[in-house]
Design a protein around this motif. Structure first.
Motif, PDB file in Angstrom:
ATOM      1  N   GLN A 114       0.836  -1.205   0.000  1.00 42.12           N
ATOM      2  CA  GLN A 114       0.000   0.000   0.000  1.00 42.12           C
ATOM      3  C   GLN A 114       0.872   1.257   0.000  1.00 42.12           C
ATOM      4  N   LEU A 115       1.938   1.244   0.771  1.00 40.78           N
ATOM      5  CA  LEU A 115       2.843   2.396   0.826  1.00 40.78           C
ATOM      6  C   LEU A 115       3.531   2.610  -0.512  1.00 40.78           C
ATOM      7  N   VAL A 116       4.080   1.541  -1.066  1.00 38.91           N
ATOM      8  CA  VAL A 116       4.830   1.649  -2.318  1.00 38.91           C
ATOM      9  C   VAL A 116       3.928   2.074  -3.469  1.00 38.91           C
ATOM     10  N   LEU A 117       2.743   1.476  -3.544  1.00 43.57           N
ATOM     11  CA  LEU A 117       1.814   1.803  -4.645  1.00 43.57           C
ATOM     12  C   LEU A 117       0.994   3.055  -4.356  1.00 43.57           C
ATOM     13  N   GLN A 118       1.119   3.585  -3.160  1.00 36.76           N
ATOM     14  CA  GLN A 118       0.395   4.782  -2.743  1.00 36.76           C
ATOM     15  C   GLN A 118      -1.119   4.609  -2.847  1.00 36.76           C
ATOM     16  N   VAL A 119      -1.590   3.443  -2.419  1.00 38.87           N
ATOM     17  CA  VAL A 119      -3.026   3.180  -2.274  1.00 38.87           C
ATOM     18  C   VAL A 119      -3.255   2.846  -0.810  1.00 38.87           C
ATOM     19  N   GLY A 120      -3.801   3.776  -0.076  1.00 38.14           N
ATOM     20  CA  GLY A 120      -3.912   3.595   1.357  1.00 38.14           C
ATOM     21  C   GLY A 120      -2.644   4.106   2.020  1.00 38.14           C
ATOM     22  N   SER A 121      -2.411   3.652   3.219  1.00 34.97           N
ATOM     23  CA  SER A 121      -1.232   4.118   3.944  1.00 34.97           C
ATOM     24  C   SER A 121      -0.625   2.975   4.737  1.00 34.97           C
ATOM     25  N   PHE A 122       0.648   3.127   5.035  1.00 36.34           N
ATOM     26  CA  PHE A 122       1.344   2.177   5.896  1.00 36.34           C
ATOM     27  C   PHE A 122       1.075   2.629   7.325  1.00 36.34           C
ATOM     28  N   ASP A 123       0.452   1.759   8.118  1.00 33.18           N
ATOM     29  CA  ASP A 123       0.041   2.152   9.465  1.00 33.18           C
ATOM     30  C   ASP A 123       0.365   1.032  10.448  1.00 33.18           C
ATOM     31  N   VAL A 124       1.199   1.338  11.450  1.00 38.25           N
ATOM     32  CA  VAL A 124       1.542   0.325  12.444  1.00 38.25           C
ATOM     33  C   VAL A 124       0.318  -0.064  13.280  1.00 38.25           C
ATOM     34  N   ASP A 125      -0.651   0.823  13.391  1.00 40.20           N
ATOM     35  CA  ASP A 125      -1.888   0.460  14.076  1.00 40.20           C
ATOM     36  C   ASP A 125      -2.600  -0.660  13.320  1.00 40.20           C
ATOM     37  N   ASP A 126      -2.607  -0.575  11.994  1.00 41.59           N
ATOM     38  CA  ASP A 126      -3.197  -1.648  11.181  1.00 41.59           C
ATOM     39  C   ASP A 126      -2.431  -2.948  11.375  1.00 41.59           C
ATOM     40  N   LEU A 127      -1.102  -2.876  11.439  1.00 44.72           N
ATOM     41  CA  LEU A 127      -0.299  -4.081  11.690  1.00 44.72           C
ATOM     42  C   LEU A 127      -0.709  -4.724  13.018  1.00 44.72           C
ATOM     43  N   PHE A 128      -0.827  -3.891  14.047  1.00 46.21           N
ATOM     44  CA  PHE A 128      -1.223  -4.389  15.363  1.00 46.21           C
ATOM     45  C   PHE A 128      -2.617  -5.008  15.321  1.00 46.21           C
ATOM     46  N   LEU A 129      -3.585  -4.285  14.757  1.00 48.75           N
ATOM     47  CA  LEU A 129      -4.964  -4.762  14.718  1.00 48.75           C
ATOM     48  C   LEU A 129      -5.109  -6.002  13.845  1.00 48.75           C
ATOM     49  N   ASN A 130      -4.411  -6.034  12.704  1.00 51.13           N
ATOM     50  CA  ASN A 130      -4.457  -7.211  11.835  1.00 51.13           C
ATOM     51  C   ASN A 130      -3.865  -8.432  12.530  1.00 51.13           C
ATOM     52  N   THR A 131      -2.758  -8.240  13.228  1.00 51.43           N
ATOM     53  CA  THR A 131      -2.130  -9.348  13.949  1.00 51.43           C
ATOM     54  C   THR A 131      -3.037  -9.829  15.080  1.00 51.43           C
ATOM     55  N   LEU A 132      -3.679  -8.898  15.764  1.00 53.80           N
ATOM     56  CA  LEU A 132      -4.656  -9.254  16.791  1.00 53.80           C
ATOM     57  C   LEU A 132      -5.794 -10.074  16.173  1.00 53.80           C
ATOM     58  N   GLY A 133      -6.242  -9.668  15.000  1.00 56.04           N
ATOM     59  CA  GLY A 133      -7.283 -10.419  14.289  1.00 56.04           C
ATOM     60  C   GLY A 133      -6.822 -11.823  13.938  1.00 56.04           C
ATOM     61  N   GLY A 134      -5.575 -11.949  13.490  1.00 58.75           N
ATOM     62  CA  GLY A 134      -5.023 -13.276  13.196  1.00 58.75           C
ATOM     63  C   GLY A 134      -4.995 -14.154  14.440  1.00 58.75           C
ATOM     64  N   ALA A 135      -4.611 -13.569  15.586  1.00 64.02           N
ATOM     65  CA  ALA A 135      -4.584 -14.316  16.847  1.00 64.02           C
ATOM     66  C   ALA A 135      -6.001 -14.743  17.251  1.00 64.02           C
ATOM     67  N   MET A 136      -6.960 -13.846  17.077  1.00 69.04           N
ATOM     68  CA  MET A 136      -8.341 -14.181  17.414  1.00 69.04           C
ATOM     69  C   MET A 136      -8.890 -15.265  16.482  1.00 69.04           C
ATOM     70  N   GLY A 137      -8.509 -15.215  15.217  1.00 72.66           N
ATOM     71  CA  GLY A 137      -8.905 -16.258  14.279  1.00 72.66           C
ATOM     72  C   GLY A 137      -8.313 -17.598  14.668  1.00 72.66           C
ATOM     73  N   TYR A 138      -7.072 -17.590  15.133  1.00 72.78           N
ATOM     74  CA  TYR A 138      -6.437 -18.822  15.583  1.00 72.78           C
ATOM     75  C   TYR A 138      -7.174 -19.379  16.806  1.00 72.78           C
ATOM     76  N   LEU A 139      -7.581 -18.496  17.726  1.00 80.16           N
ATOM     77  CA  LEU A 139      -8.358 -18.953  18.886  1.00 80.16           C
ATOM     78  C   LEU A 139      -9.683 -19.571  18.445  1.00 80.16           C
ATOM     79  N   ALA A 140     -10.314 -18.983  17.441  1.00 81.44           N
ATOM     80  CA  ALA A 140     -11.557 -19.551  16.899  1.00 81.44           C
ATOM     81  C   ALA A 140     -11.295 -20.935  16.307  1.00 81.44           C
TER      82      ALA A 140
END
Length: 158
Positions: A114-140
């Motif tokens: 997204q950063l390189v192609l300039q569609v959206g933005s690079f956001d560490v908050d998204d990294l955190f939230l996405n990783t949290l989502g992955g962990a929650m999916g694993y718990l499911a």
């Protein structure tokens, strides 16, 4: 890659592939999510953890709660299927730390593109939230597996 797999694993691969296609669409092409490259001028990024989450919360009255939930809950929900399907489609994904690392890596790749192609933005908050989502999916996934095992053992006793 898919040969010698069970029917459930093959079905998991099909669902995981469909999930990835939808994820790519929403992350790079969905104009409703601000993915129009013509609207972006230059690189957009956030390297301060919780900055955007706090901003969305602070201005929730102006932006609307929908925008806040879409940002926070949407990022978590978007990666829950990743954490759920990884243990099904790859052996290494069965370990919790691998599922979380793979979810993080996939999110990092998306954010970087997204950063390189300039569609959206690079956001560490998204990294955190996405990783949290992955962990929650694993718990499911673990909960579903637990139910499957209990059902299987219940049928064996009959």
């Amino acid at each position: 890659m898919i040969k010698n797999k069970t029917k459930n694993q093959k079905f998991g691969w099909a669902l995981f592939t469909a999930y990835l296609a939808l994820l790519v669409y929403f992350m790079f092409f969905a104009e409703s999510f601000g993915r129009d490259p013509a609207q972006h001028h230059g690189y957009a990024y956030n390297l301060e953890l919780f900055k955007e989450i706090k901003r969305f919360y602070r201005y929730r009255h102006q932006l609307g709660m929908e925008a806040f939930f879409l940002n926070v809950v949407g990022n978590v929900a978007a990666f829950m299927p990743c954490g759920f399907f990884l243990p099904i489609v790859i052996k290494k994904g069965e370990k919790w730390y691998n599922a979380i690392l793979l979810s993080f890596g996939m999110s990092l790749c998306i954010e970087t593109v997204q950063l390189v192609l300039q569609v959206g933005s690079f956001d560490v908050d998204d990294l955190f939230l996405n990783t949290l989502g992955g962990a929650m999916g694993y718990l499911a996934y673990l909960m579903v597996q637990s139910v499957r095992i209990r059902r299987r053992h219940g049928k064996e006793k009959i």
